[in-house]
Design an enzyme around this catalytic site. Structure first.
Site, PDB file in Angstrom:
ATOM      1  CB  CYS A   1      31.186  13.900  26.560  1.00 15.74           C
ATOM      2  SG  CYS A   1      29.975  12.980  27.509  1.00 15.74           S
TER       3      CYS A   1
ATOM      4  NE  ARG B   1      32.230  19.459  24.601  1.00 10.37           N
ATOM      5  CZ  ARG B   1      31.260  20.109  23.977  1.00 10.37           C
ATOM      6  NH1 ARG B   1      31.354  21.416  23.825  1.00 10.37           N
ATOM      7  NH2 ARG B   1      30.226  19.471  23.498  1.00 10.37           N
TER       8      ARG B   1
ATOM      9  CD1 TRP C   1      26.803  16.188  31.641  1.00 14.13           C
ATOM     10  CD2 TRP C   1      28.388  16.901  33.034  1.00 14.13           C
ATOM     11  NE1 TRP C   1      26.194  16.897  32.644  1.00 14.13           N
ATOM     12  CE2 TRP C   1      27.134  17.346  33.511  1.00 14.13           C
ATOM     13  CE3 TRP C   1      29.529  17.227  33.769  1.00 14.13           C
ATOM     14  CZ2 TRP C   1      27.003  18.100  34.673  1.00 14.13           C
ATOM     15  CZ3 TRP C   1      29.394  17.974  34.916  1.00 14.13           C
ATOM     16  CH2 TRP C   1      28.144  18.403  35.358  1.00 14.13           C
TER      17      TRP C   1
ATOM     18  CG  ASN D   1      29.250  15.398  23.087  1.00 13.97           C
ATOM     19  OD1 ASN D   1      28.532  15.245  24.079  1.00 13.97           O
ATOM     20  ND2 ASN D   1      29.336  16.541  22.437  1.00 13.97           N
ATOM     21  N   GLY D   2      26.972  12.827  23.059  1.00 15.86           N
ATOM     22  CA  GLY D   2      25.577  12.897  22.609  1.00 15.86           C
ATOM     23  C   GLY D   2      24.758  11.845  23.331  1.00 15.86           C
TER      24      GLY D   2
ATOM     25  CD  GLU E   1      15.459  31.611  37.641  1.00 16.82           C
ATOM     26  OE1 GLU E   1      15.298  31.442  38.866  1.00 16.82           O
ATOM     27  OE2 GLU E   1      16.553  31.451  37.080  1.00 16.82           O
TER      28      GLU E   1
ATOM     29  CE  LYS F   1      19.496  33.390  37.305  1.00 16.42           C
ATOM     30  NZ  LYS F   1      19.002  32.083  37.607  1.00 16.42           N
TER      31      LYS F   1
ATOM     32  CD  GLU G   1      21.688  34.409  40.478  1.00 14.77           C
ATOM     33  OE1 GLU G   1      22.263  33.783  41.368  1.00 14.77           O
ATOM     34  OE2 GLU G   1      21.028  33.862  39.576  1.00 14.77           O
TER      35      GLU G   1
ATOM     36  CG  HIS H   1      -3.399  41.546  49.288  1.00 13.78           C
ATOM     37  ND1 HIS H   1      -4.643  41.841  49.802  1.00 13.78           N
ATOM     38  CD2 HIS H   1      -3.624  40.780  48.198  1.00 13.78           C
ATOM     39  CE1 HIS H   1      -5.586  41.250  49.076  1.00 13.78           C
ATOM     40  NE2 HIS H   1      -4.985  40.604  48.079  1.00 13.78           N
TER      41      HIS H   1
ATOM     42  CE  LYS I   1      26.271  26.543  38.020  1.00 13.45           C
ATOM     43  NZ  LYS I   1      25.175  27.419  37.595  1.00 13.45           N
TER      44      LYS I   1
HETATM   45  C1  F6R Z   1      20.732  31.002  40.891  1.00 16.22           C
HETATM   46  C2  F6R Z   1      21.354  29.759  41.273  1.00 16.22           C
HETATM   47  C3  F6R Z   1      21.093  29.237  42.636  1.00 16.22           C
HETATM   48  C4  F6R Z   1      20.894  27.729  42.611  1.00 16.22           C
HETATM   49  C5  F6R Z   1      20.763  27.171  44.022  1.00 16.22           C
HETATM   50  C6  F6R Z   1      20.478  25.687  44.012  1.00 16.22           C
HETATM   51  O1  F6R Z   1      21.047  31.383  39.582  1.00 16.22           O
HETATM   52  O2  F6R Z   1      22.062  29.158  40.510  1.00 16.22           O
HETATM   53  O3  F6R Z   1      20.002  29.861  43.219  1.00 16.22           O
HETATM   54  O4  F6R Z   1      19.747  27.454  41.857  1.00 16.22           O
HETATM   55  O5  F6R Z   1      21.929  27.421  44.741  1.00 16.22           O
HETATM   56  O6  F6R Z   1      21.489  24.989  43.387  1.00 16.22           O
HETATM   57  P1  F6R Z   1      21.280  23.492  42.901  1.00 16.22           P
HETATM   58  O7  F6R Z   1      20.276  23.512  41.833  1.00 16.22           O
HETATM   59  O8  F6R Z   1      22.642  23.061  42.449  1.00 16.22           O
HETATM   60  O9  F6R Z   1      20.816  22.728  44.099  1.00 16.22           O
END
Ligand code: F6R
Length: 609
Positions: free
Chosen positions: A2, A28, A75, A101-102, A481, A485, A488, A504, A604
């Site tokens: 927060c 935040r 938050w 905050n915490g 993962e 990263k 993307e 395979h 996002k």
């Molecule tokens: C990759 C990334 C996306 C999300 C995906 C699911 O870095 O951020 O692959 O992981 O869109 O998003 P959430 O977790 O918000 O359902």
């Protein structure tokens, strides 16, 4: 995460300054906002759920009187993002108000004790106990100065906090304290400020005093006094000049949110160790009773689910099915039923594919459990029980800190389930739990010691056309993962497989110099993985190994390696092993002149199916 803020103005009203400063802390958190000021022995409070501008347009936060006040942008962690849970929180008399905050870990015990002493609570937050503790101290000893009453209260708190307190008893002061949540002071000719972060007051002053854990502040129009919480001894500290631009300040001096968020992981992982036990217990009870468990998610969250399927299997002997949310309906829509349990994992809690899978399962009477970073999101509303991962807002589009937090929460669930089912020995459970506690420090070490290495690797391999990521067992999830990263944010086509599968088919792509990243956790699959490395090496691949310190055998086979500290239990390994992969992707994007915070074509939160 927060944002808290406070100021004492020599001239002019505090409220407009508080509102404008909170706006700069909105990164935040933005679930609710609140401001409290004092004038003529009276406290004025305005607060509501929603973003600052929306609340301001209805309540006019600027028209509170007085030259002193505090504010908060939230938050949510404890308690839904509703007006009743918005800060500031007050004691029974309304004469003491607090922003925080915490996470207060022992708030349930404190609340019970205070309720038994007659205190009435109105919110579901952990913060409210602070106001009542201060009130209780003053009730018992009416002669106490406000600072001492606050000091005695914070001494009883376990967990993390940055707090700011004002009271009609001493209306010319703001009292603050810090433990594991950020707190800084700003000093100008016309005012003193306290805040979670420098951007809050940067337009007014660049004279900054950084506050450390275990410190206590008395702010007044005369300036600031810093003392240590444990013995109240005085700390002498002069302000420093910070020459950040406002844009740099929001990123705390980091060039991008992604790298800032990578660096936040020790702190966010510490937060995951402060989960509300009650919800973890409830979720593990549901998992224990389920006939079948689906772990449903997209993207990075799916990788956390994949890793979790190994954790649940190895620690609790519970088979689970990790499923891409977008495939859930086609794959399991007909068979899911009243005996099925869905654990949906979504950072945002708003991903359309995940919610569609949840709706499908719900219509067939399955039990829905949720793990999310956003309390109040749709996922929290449709889940029978949910747990918040408490990572704070993530702004970089690529998930980093939220991934490792998801893993930590899922590991804790697996441990709880293990305890319920009695499948592994108490010693083994204790060992894993102990090591989970140490992970924040381990992650800190990795970031500090391996950042340069990741930078050099990015330089060396920046022209590679393709990357491979391979691992066995739970490291398969880490490999997936790492690939996601890199693809993307650096736009490098990448391939990830369980290492055993590569022969395979995918191995036909290997040619001289093609970089293959191996995730080499020291686990049961280590020996077999060495065989897989040899297969790739024999075909000319450049081997980049992520290894435990002292893994000389693999180091000798590698062209390059990045090390993580020794002794990490297999099921926890995706947390530390993911860090070098995040760093590699980040520096690779920089090498290619790309902005890692805003990769093309991505959002996002993906709210379309
Ligand atoms: C990759 C990334 C996306 C999300 C995906 C699911 O870095 O951020 O692959 O992981 O869109 O998003 P959430 O977790 O918000 O359902």
């Amino acid at each position: 995460m927060c944002g808290i803020f406070g100021c004492i103005m020599k001239q002019g009203n505090a409220a407009p300054i508080i509102r404008a400063s909170l706006k700069r802390l909105e990164y935040r958190g933005y679930d609710s906002v609140g401001v409290a000021t004092i004038q003529d022995g009276k406290i004025y409070v305005k607060k509501d759920q929603g973003k600052i501008d929306d609340v301001h347009s209805i309540l006019n936060l600027d028209d509170l009187p007085g030259n002193l006040g505090i504010g908060h942008t939230r938050w949510a962690t404890h308690g839904a993002p509703l007006k009743i849970n918005a800060h500031p929180h007050s004691d029974c008399t309304g004469q003491i108000v607090v922003v925080h905050n915490g996470i207060i870990e022992n708030f349930s015990e404190l609340k019970l004790e205070l309720e038994n002493n007659g205190h009435k609570f109105v919110s579901k937050t952990d913060t409210e106990v602070i106001a009542h503790l201060i009130e209780e101290n003053l009730r018992k000893n009416p002669e106490l100065e406000l600072a001492n009453a606050v000091l005695e209260a914070v001494k009883r708190l376990e967990g993390s906090y940055a707090v700011a307190v004002i009271s009609t008893r001493e209306p010319d002061k703001i009292i603050c304290a810090r433990n594991e949540s950020p707190l800084v002071l700003g000093i100008s000719e016309n005012a003193v400020y306290c805040a979670s972060d420098i951007p809050a007051f940067l337009p007014f002053t660049n004279k900054v005093v950084l506050i450390n854990d275990g410190e206590f502040i008395i702010l007044s129009s005369k300036g600031y006094e810093i003392r240590r919480i444990n013995d109240f001894s005085i700390v002498a500290r002069e302000p420093e000049i910070v020459d950040w631009t406002p844009e740099m300040a929001v990123k705390q001096g980091y060039p991008h949110f992604m790298i800032k968020e990578i660096h936040e992981q020790p702190a966010t992982l510490r937060n995951t160790l402060r989960m509300q036990e009650h919800y973890l217990d409830l979720i593990s009870t549901f998992l224990d009773r389920a006939r079948e468990v689906f772990l449903v998610a997209c993207g990075t969250s799916y990788h956390a689910c994949l890793a979790a399927s190994y954790m649940f299997s190895k620690l609790a002997f519970l088979p689970t099915y990790p499923v891409y949310a977008s495939e859930f309906m086609e794959q399991h829509g007909k068979s899911v039923n009243i005996d099925s349990t869905i654990l949906a994992v979504s950072q945002s809690g708003e991903t359309a594919d995940t919610l569609a899978a949840v709706t499908c399962a719900q219509q067939r009477a399955a039990t829905i459990l949720g793990l999310t970073n956003v309390i109040g999101s749709t996922l929290t509303r449709v889940s029978r029980v949910y747990v918040g991962q408490q990572s704070g807002p993530e702004i970089g589009v690529a998930a980093t800190k939220t991934f490792t937090s998801q893993l930590s929460v899922l590991a804790q669930l697996a441990l709880r389930l293990s305890k319920k089912r009695g499948k592994i020995s108490q010693d083994e459970m204790d060992d894993i739990a102990e090591r989970l506690e140490k992970l924040p420090d381990i992650v800190e070490t990795i970031i500090q010691t391996q950042k340069e290495k990741a930078k050099q690797l990015a330089k060396k391999y920046k022209d590679a056309k393709t990357f491979f990521f391979l691992g066995r067992g739970v490291s398969t999830a880490t490999a997936y993962e790492g690939r996601l990263k890199l693809m993307e944010i650096a736009y490098i086509p990448s391939i990830a497989f369980p290492a055993g599968e590569s022969k395979h088919g995918p191995i036909s792509l290997i040619e001289a110099g093609l970089p293959v990243v191996f995730i080499c956790a020291k686990d049961g699959a280590h020996k077999t993985l060495i065989g897989n490395i040899m297969e790739m090496k024999a075909r000319g691949a450049s081997i980049i190994a992520i290894v435990e310190e002292g893994d000389e055998e693999i180091k000798a086979l590698s062209d390059d390696y990045v090390e993580v500290p020794k002794g990490i239990p297999e099921v926890l390994s995706p947390i530390p092993f993911a860090i070098p992969l995040q760093l590699l992707a980040y520096y690779m994007a920089l090498e290619k002149g790309l902005n890692p915070d805003t990769p093309r074509n991505l959002a996002k939160s993906v709210t379309v199916k």
